[in-house]
Write a protein that holds these residues in place. Structure first.
Motif, PDB file in Angstrom:
ATOM      1  N   ARG A  19      83.278  21.368  36.412  1.00  0.00           N
ATOM      2  CA  ARG A  19      82.782  22.449  37.285  1.00  0.00           C
ATOM      3  C   ARG A  19      81.683  23.279  36.628  1.00  0.00           C
ATOM      4  O   ARG A  19      80.895  23.916  37.319  1.00  0.00           O
ATOM      5  N   GLU A  20      81.638  23.283  35.295  1.00  0.00           N
ATOM      6  CA  GLU A  20      80.647  24.100  34.597  1.00  0.00           C
ATOM      7  C   GLU A  20      79.239  23.524  34.643  1.00  0.00           C
ATOM      8  O   GLU A  20      78.260  24.233  34.424  1.00  0.00           O
ATOM      9  N   VAL A  21      79.102  22.236  34.891  1.00  0.00           N
ATOM     10  CA  VAL A  21      77.784  21.588  34.891  1.00  0.00           C
ATOM     11  C   VAL A  21      77.049  21.956  36.179  1.00  0.00           C
ATOM     12  O   VAL A  21      77.594  21.860  37.279  1.00  0.00           O
ATOM     13  N   GLU A  22      75.792  22.375  36.037  1.00  0.00           N
ATOM     14  CA  GLU A  22      74.988  22.788  37.184  1.00  0.00           C
ATOM     15  C   GLU A  22      74.218  21.598  37.763  1.00  0.00           C
ATOM     16  O   GLU A  22      73.858  20.663  37.046  1.00  0.00           O
ATOM     17  N   ARG A  28      68.022  16.855  36.158  1.00  0.00           N
ATOM     18  CA  ARG A  28      67.117  16.635  35.016  1.00  0.00           C
ATOM     19  C   ARG A  28      67.452  15.342  34.291  1.00  0.00           C
ATOM     20  O   ARG A  28      66.568  14.562  33.946  1.00  0.00           O
ATOM     21  N   VAL A  29      68.738  15.114  34.041  1.00  0.00           N
ATOM     22  CA  VAL A  29      69.162  13.897  33.333  1.00  0.00           C
ATOM     23  C   VAL A  29      68.832  12.660  34.160  1.00  0.00           C
ATOM     24  O   VAL A  29      68.289  11.685  33.655  1.00  0.00           O
ATOM     25  N   MET A  30      69.144  12.696  35.451  1.00  0.00           N
ATOM     26  CA  MET A  30      68.859  11.537  36.301  1.00  0.00           C
ATOM     27  C   MET A  30      67.371  11.240  36.379  1.00  0.00           C
ATOM     28  O   MET A  30      66.943  10.092  36.292  1.00  0.00           O
ATOM     29  N   LYS A  56      84.504  18.795  39.931  1.00  0.00           N
ATOM     30  CA  LYS A  56      83.917  18.872  41.267  1.00  0.00           C
ATOM     31  C   LYS A  56      83.238  17.537  41.539  1.00  0.00           C
ATOM     32  O   LYS A  56      82.929  16.777  40.616  1.00  0.00           O
ATOM     33  N   SER A  57      83.033  17.250  42.802  1.00  0.00           N
ATOM     34  CA  SER A  57      82.296  16.063  43.213  1.00  0.00           C
ATOM     35  C   SER A  57      80.924  16.529  43.677  1.00  0.00           C
ATOM     36  O   SER A  57      80.831  17.418  44.535  1.00  0.00           O
ATOM     37  N   VAL A  58      79.874  15.945  43.103  1.00  0.00           N
ATOM     38  CA  VAL A  58      78.511  16.316  43.461  1.00  0.00           C
ATOM     39  C   VAL A  58      77.789  15.052  43.901  1.00  0.00           C
ATOM     40  O   VAL A  58      77.766  14.061  43.172  1.00  0.00           O
ATOM     41  N   ALA A  59      77.193  15.098  45.098  1.00  0.00           N
ATOM     42  CA  ALA A  59      76.558  13.911  45.674  1.00  0.00           C
ATOM     43  C   ALA A  59      75.050  14.102  45.838  1.00  0.00           C
ATOM     44  O   ALA A  59      74.582  15.204  46.143  1.00  0.00           O
TER      45      ALA A  59
END
Length: 97
Positions: A19-22, A28-30, A56-59
């Motif tokens: 959850r802490e990752v924005e 940026r990484v992708m 969390k799930s981020v799509a």
């Protein structure tokens, strides 16, 4: 911008991540993974039933492209695997199925 000469394939990808990752950090990484990654659009974040409390799930919608050729499906799949590996290495993210 001129209309692209070659098609730009799209893929959707969702990650289970802390959850802490924005979202901006993830993008940026992708984006840095491969020059064939042309555009990344965040479209969903989910926290709730079926996802661990600390995750969390981020799509995202990912668009791929080249200025000089039509990309083969295998090329896009290879870049997609690099993106998945980069996210796993940077954030211990896993792909949500």
């Amino acid at each position: 911008q001129p209309i692209p000469t070659f098609p730009h394939p799209k893929r959707d990808l969702a990650f289970l991540i802390s959850r802490e990752v924005e979202v901006q950090q993830m993008m940026r990484v992708m984006r840095a993974t491969d020059p064939l990654v042309r555009n990344i659009e965040w479209f969903d974040t989910y926290m709730g039933k079926g996802v661990d409390e600390d995750k969390k799930s981020v799509a995202f919608h990912l668009t791929f492209g080249s200025n000089d050729r039509t990309l083969e499906t295998a090329e896009v799949d290879t870049v997609l695997e690099r993106v998945k590996a980069a996210m796993a290495g940077a954030f211990d993210a896993s792909v949500r199925s």
